[in-house]
Scaffold this active site. Sequence first.
Site, PDB file in Angstrom:
ATOM      1  N   HIS A   1      40.613  46.514  33.719  1.00  0.00           N
ATOM      2  CA  HIS A   1      40.093  45.454  34.861  1.00  0.00           C
ATOM      3  C   HIS A   1      39.796  44.114  34.636  1.00  0.00           C
ATOM      4  O   HIS A   1      40.352  43.122  34.969  1.00  0.00           O
ATOM      5  CB  HIS A   1      39.428  46.078  35.618  1.00  0.00           C
ATOM      6  CG  HIS A   1      39.150  45.285  37.139  1.00  0.00           C
ATOM      7  ND1 HIS A   1      39.861  45.623  38.301  1.00  0.00           N
ATOM      8  CD2 HIS A   1      38.611  44.407  37.534  1.00  0.00           C
ATOM      9  CE1 HIS A   1      39.618  44.756  39.214  1.00  0.00           C
ATOM     10  NE2 HIS A   1      38.877  44.055  38.798  1.00  0.00           N
ATOM     11  N   GLU A   2      38.903  44.021  33.679  1.00  0.00           N
ATOM     12  CA  GLU A   2      38.072  42.645  33.301  1.00  0.00           C
ATOM     13  C   GLU A   2      39.112  42.143  32.422  1.00  0.00           C
ATOM     14  O   GLU A   2      39.178  40.855  32.566  1.00  0.00           O
ATOM     15  CB  GLU A   2      36.942  42.715  32.754  1.00  0.00           C
ATOM     16  CG  GLU A   2      35.769  43.604  33.740  1.00  0.00           C
ATOM     17  CD  GLU A   2      35.813  42.903  35.288  1.00  0.00           C
ATOM     18  OE1 GLU A   2      36.041  41.942  35.448  1.00  0.00           O
ATOM     19  OE2 GLU A   2      35.646  44.055  36.170  1.00  0.00           O
TER      20      GLU A   2
ATOM     21  N   GLU B   1      34.395  39.041  34.655  1.00  0.00           N
ATOM     22  CA  GLU B   1      35.685  38.643  33.888  1.00  0.00           C
ATOM     23  C   GLU B   1      35.409  37.269  33.526  1.00  0.00           C
ATOM     24  O   GLU B   1      36.455  36.238  33.433  1.00  0.00           O
ATOM     25  CB  GLU B   1      37.090  38.487  34.651  1.00  0.00           C
ATOM     26  CG  GLU B   1      37.215  37.674  35.886  1.00  0.00           C
ATOM     27  CD  GLU B   1      36.608  38.212  37.157  1.00  0.00           C
ATOM     28  OE1 GLU B   1      35.866  39.228  37.109  1.00  0.00           O
ATOM     29  OE2 GLU B   1      37.056  37.646  38.228  1.00  0.00           O
TER      30      GLU B   1
ATOM     31  N   TYR C   1      40.815  44.736  46.926  1.00  0.00           N
ATOM     32  CA  TYR C   1      41.105  45.475  45.640  1.00  0.00           C
ATOM     33  C   TYR C   1      42.219  46.450  46.163  1.00  0.00           C
ATOM     34  O   TYR C   1      43.478  46.417  45.400  1.00  0.00           O
ATOM     35  CB  TYR C   1      39.946  46.271  45.144  1.00  0.00           C
ATOM     36  CG  TYR C   1      38.965  45.590  44.513  1.00  0.00           C
ATOM     37  CD1 TYR C   1      37.946  44.836  45.558  1.00  0.00           C
ATOM     38  CD2 TYR C   1      38.852  45.209  43.117  1.00  0.00           C
ATOM     39  CE1 TYR C   1      36.838  43.922  44.970  1.00  0.00           C
ATOM     40  CE2 TYR C   1      37.870  44.296  42.586  1.00  0.00           C
ATOM     41  CZ  TYR C   1      36.845  44.023  43.458  1.00  0.00           C
ATOM     42  OH  TYR C   1      35.784  43.105  42.875  1.00  0.00           O
TER      43      TYR C   1
ATOM     44  N   HIS D   1      42.000  40.550  34.289  1.00  0.00           N
ATOM     45  CA  HIS D   1      41.528  39.144  35.166  1.00  0.00           C
ATOM     46  C   HIS D   1      42.009  38.016  33.943  1.00  0.00           C
ATOM     47  O   HIS D   1      42.196  36.719  34.751  1.00  0.00           O
ATOM     48  CB  HIS D   1      40.199  39.094  35.382  1.00  0.00           C
ATOM     49  CG  HIS D   1      39.831  39.896  36.756  1.00  0.00           C
ATOM     50  ND1 HIS D   1      40.444  39.265  37.836  1.00  0.00           N
ATOM     51  CD2 HIS D   1      38.879  40.644  37.028  1.00  0.00           C
ATOM     52  CE1 HIS D   1      39.902  40.006  39.079  1.00  0.00           C
ATOM     53  NE2 HIS D   1      38.952  40.886  38.653  1.00  0.00           N
TER      54      HIS D   1
ATOM     55  N   ASP E   1      30.773  36.660  49.812  1.00  0.00           N
ATOM     56  CA  ASP E   1      30.339  37.828  49.438  1.00  0.00           C
ATOM     57  C   ASP E   1      30.726  39.218  50.320  1.00  0.00           C
ATOM     58  O   ASP E   1      31.052  40.434  49.864  1.00  0.00           O
ATOM     59  CB  ASP E   1      28.728  37.915  49.334  1.00  0.00           C
ATOM     60  CG  ASP E   1      28.101  39.041  48.322  1.00  0.00           C
ATOM     61  OD1 ASP E   1      29.085  39.344  47.092  1.00  0.00           O
ATOM     62  OD2 ASP E   1      27.184  39.751  48.441  1.00  0.00           O
TER      63      ASP E   1
ATOM     64  N   LYS F   1      27.117  48.504  43.636  1.00  0.00           N
ATOM     65  CA  LYS F   1      28.181  49.610  43.900  1.00  0.00           C
ATOM     66  C   LYS F   1      27.433  50.907  44.024  1.00  0.00           C
ATOM     67  O   LYS F   1      27.575  51.817  45.012  1.00  0.00           O
ATOM     68  CB  LYS F   1      29.396  49.793  43.000  1.00  0.00           C
ATOM     69  CG  LYS F   1      30.283  51.002  43.120  1.00  0.00           C
ATOM     70  CD  LYS F   1      31.170  50.938  42.055  1.00  0.00           C
ATOM     71  CE  LYS F   1      31.544  52.274  41.915  1.00  0.00           C
ATOM     72  NZ  LYS F   1      32.821  52.669  40.647  1.00  0.00           N
TER      73      LYS F   1
ATOM     74  N   GLU G   1      41.889  40.178  42.892  1.00  0.00           N
ATOM     75  CA  GLU G   1      41.521  41.325  42.787  1.00  0.00           C
ATOM     76  C   GLU G   1      42.728  42.566  43.104  1.00  0.00           C
ATOM     77  O   GLU G   1      42.683  43.617  42.387  1.00  0.00           O
ATOM     78  CB  GLU G   1      40.200  41.896  43.545  1.00  0.00           C
ATOM     79  CG  GLU G   1      39.054  41.123  43.420  1.00  0.00           C
ATOM     80  CD  GLU G   1      38.478  41.045  41.964  1.00  0.00           C
ATOM     81  OE1 GLU G   1      38.939  42.169  41.056  1.00  0.00           O
ATOM     82  OE2 GLU G   1      37.711  40.498  41.333  1.00  0.00           O
TER      83      GLU G   1
HETATM   84  N1  BES Z   1      35.181  39.674  39.554  1.00  0.00           N
HETATM   85  C1  BES Z   1      34.913  40.944  40.101  1.00  0.00           C
HETATM   86  C2  BES Z   1      33.146  40.961  40.420  1.00  0.00           C
HETATM   87  C3  BES Z   1      32.745  40.317  41.414  1.00  0.00           C
HETATM   88  C4  BES Z   1      33.588  40.208  42.633  1.00  0.00           C
HETATM   89  C5  BES Z   1      31.637  39.376  41.518  1.00  0.00           C
HETATM   90  C6  BES Z   1      33.208  39.417  43.662  1.00  0.00           C
HETATM   91  C7  BES Z   1      31.280  38.635  42.580  1.00  0.00           C
HETATM   92  C8  BES Z   1      32.122  38.486  43.597  1.00  0.00           C
HETATM   93  C9  BES Z   1      35.080  42.147  38.974  1.00  0.00           C
HETATM   94  O1  BES Z   1      36.372  41.848  38.172  1.00  0.00           O
HETATM   95  C10 BES Z   1      35.091  43.309  39.631  1.00  0.00           C
HETATM   96  O2  BES Z   1      36.122  43.541  40.341  1.00  0.00           O
HETATM   97  N2  BES Z   1      34.356  44.203  39.205  1.00  0.00           N
HETATM   98  C11 BES Z   1      34.399  45.632  39.674  1.00  0.00           C
HETATM   99  C12 BES Z   1      35.000  46.889  38.716  1.00  0.00           C
HETATM  100  C13 BES Z   1      36.242  46.954  38.851  1.00  0.00           C
HETATM  101  C14 BES Z   1      36.890  47.871  37.946  1.00  0.00           C
HETATM  102  C15 BES Z   1      36.660  47.074  40.520  1.00  0.00           C
HETATM  103  C16 BES Z   1      32.843  46.166  39.670  1.00  0.00           C
HETATM  104  O3  BES Z   1      32.000  45.300  39.428  1.00  0.00           O
HETATM  105  O4  BES Z   1      32.667  47.065  40.134  1.00  0.00           O
HETATM  106 ZN    ZN Z   2      38.037  42.397  39.499  1.00  0.00          ZN
END
Ligand code: BES
Ligand code: ZN
Length: 612
Positions: A306-307, A282, A396, A310, A388, A568, A329
């Site tokens: 989602h983004e 985001e 989430y 944010h 991390d 993921k 989140e």
């Molecule tokens: N901000 C996160 C990505 C993130 C979290 C990067 C923690 C580094 C550390 C982003 O908003 C996110 O949550 N992305 C998800 C997508 C979402 C639809 C659940 C992803 O990347 O899968």
């Molecule tokens: Zn997120």
Amino acid sequence: MILNLFLGFNFTFNIQYIPSYMTFSDPHSFARPSEARMHHADLELTIDFEQRVLRGKVMIHFTAAPGIRRLILDTRQLHILRVTLDGSESSAPFSMGPPDEILGQPLEIRIQPHNKIATIWYETSPDAPALQWLSPAQTAGGQEPFLYTQSQAILCRSWIPVQDSPSIRFTYTATVRGKPGHLVLMSARNPQNISPDGTYHFVMPHPIPAYLMALAAGRLAFSPLDHRTGVYAEPEVLSLALQDFAETPKMLAVAEALYGPYAWDRYDILVMPPAFPFGGMENPCLTFATPTILTGDKSLTSLIAHELAHSWSGNYTTNATWCDFWLNEGFTVFLERRIMQELYGEPYMHMLEVLGYSDLQNTINQLMAEGRAAFTTLHLPLEDHDPDDAVSDIAYEKGYLFLRQLQRMLGVTATDQLLKMWFERHAFASVTTQDFLNFFKEHLTVDQWQTLMPDSWIFQPGLPGHTAPHSQIFEEVEKAAQDAMRGRFPSQSQWISWYSQMRQQFLRTLAHRQPSPEQLAALDQHLQITNSRNSEEVFLWLQMALKAGYFDVVPKVEEFLSTVGRRKFVLPLMQTLLSIPALKEWGKAQFLNIWGPRYHYVTYNSVARLLD
Ligand code: BES
Ligand code: ZN
């Protein structure tokens, strides 16, 4: 120099000899904002694709408390060349503390009471964890290299010496020299056209935390969606992206109607190369998005909701530490689903929440089985841990479920209004879990507060009593999955008429029933799932096929893992490969020699930990 009682220490000592870099509030930053806090940065950087380094300087504008003689910044693998203070020509003394594996190294600059700006000349390291330098072969066009940053959670310090805590906000300007012909973009007001000399200027007029600092450069083009939203992508993928992201203006309008005016002027999306480790990031004004959500049928665009969400939960109202990650989140998943509900209706939203809920249950079961129940609380005990480690479905989906319980109690509209007030009350501010408790307690009746059981959601492991999400649409596909186990498959026309989420639920249900390789071969023959263009479906299919021993999919696994770096997908697939005796050594060698070097540090590192 004698430090007075200002800091609450009950003894005096020479400030030059403070030995420890103990942090107080944020366990993931060396900065001591109560001593000296930055509020603005002016960056001047040159991108060197040959050496794979950024080089230049940053002017850190700060305010120091009376008597304070040091400014502490976070760094990681940075070469600090020189420091000056204010307008002075002469170098200022600075020192680097001992490196920490997770946190990097503190940079301590000696300051005088009147100092306001520290200028730091520096160079990044070729393997700076925030940066990924992509070869032309890793891009859609195959002609030009590409660079991008990923700063969240604590990687900003590997490309800017900065106070890298989400509790510290600053405005910034930047001048970046890129390769002529490239477009350079940041989390700021962005150019839409190529600059002939490759130099670009940026302004971010609102205070943001360091994890939202972002930079990308490459052969990119821009196309508008409407007057305030648009898409940046390599020319090869731009038209597909415009198709998939066509609803973005509507999403933005819905979010504003629910949660108040959009604070960031423009909202653009940058389509990243497939190596990007996340689904989306985001970055203010400019979401970075994986190309794996491009399907041509808009079926995976809840990620954009989602983004975009944010922009309120996260960028406007920010978790103060990574222990409070659920405030970013969990809230964002809630907003995302509200936006999708308004645009596509409640039954659609129910599919999203059921998919999320089953992820949550799997995650909780797994963490419990690993003896890591402490990481199933909303407020995360991350002291001495890499933040991390906080990136799990707990923040989430447990965060979401908690707010959903609140919504079941207060009603949809009242909950949205309360959230809107929460954001307004914490505009461009960082919030702790305690702030959450104070604010929501104040706005609920004593009975409501008790019924909600906030303490057990936030501080206890597992899940307190709650209403489980249910999707009526999914009843049909769950039945179809049972039929498939008996050799009766959905027709092709039925299969393609389903929402992608239905196909995903079908695949998940089927996986639970442990089909044989023959059953999967017959299904694949019938529906061509291995050749699907939908990454979520392909991922679920490959996972199930590998586990079932249907190894015809191995070439597809190889193709997928050699381009897609989204953690993921990569992490579970690698985990599966490593669990199969016949594929283990192959998977390991492929990762070490071919796939891994094409991933961003965060994906590489997570897989490497599996191998250990
Ligand atoms: N901000 C996160 C990505 C993130 C979290 C990067 C923690 C580094 C550390 C982003 O908003 C996110 O949550 N992305 C998800 C997508 C979402 C639809 C659940 C992803 O990347 O899968
Ligand atoms: Zn997120």
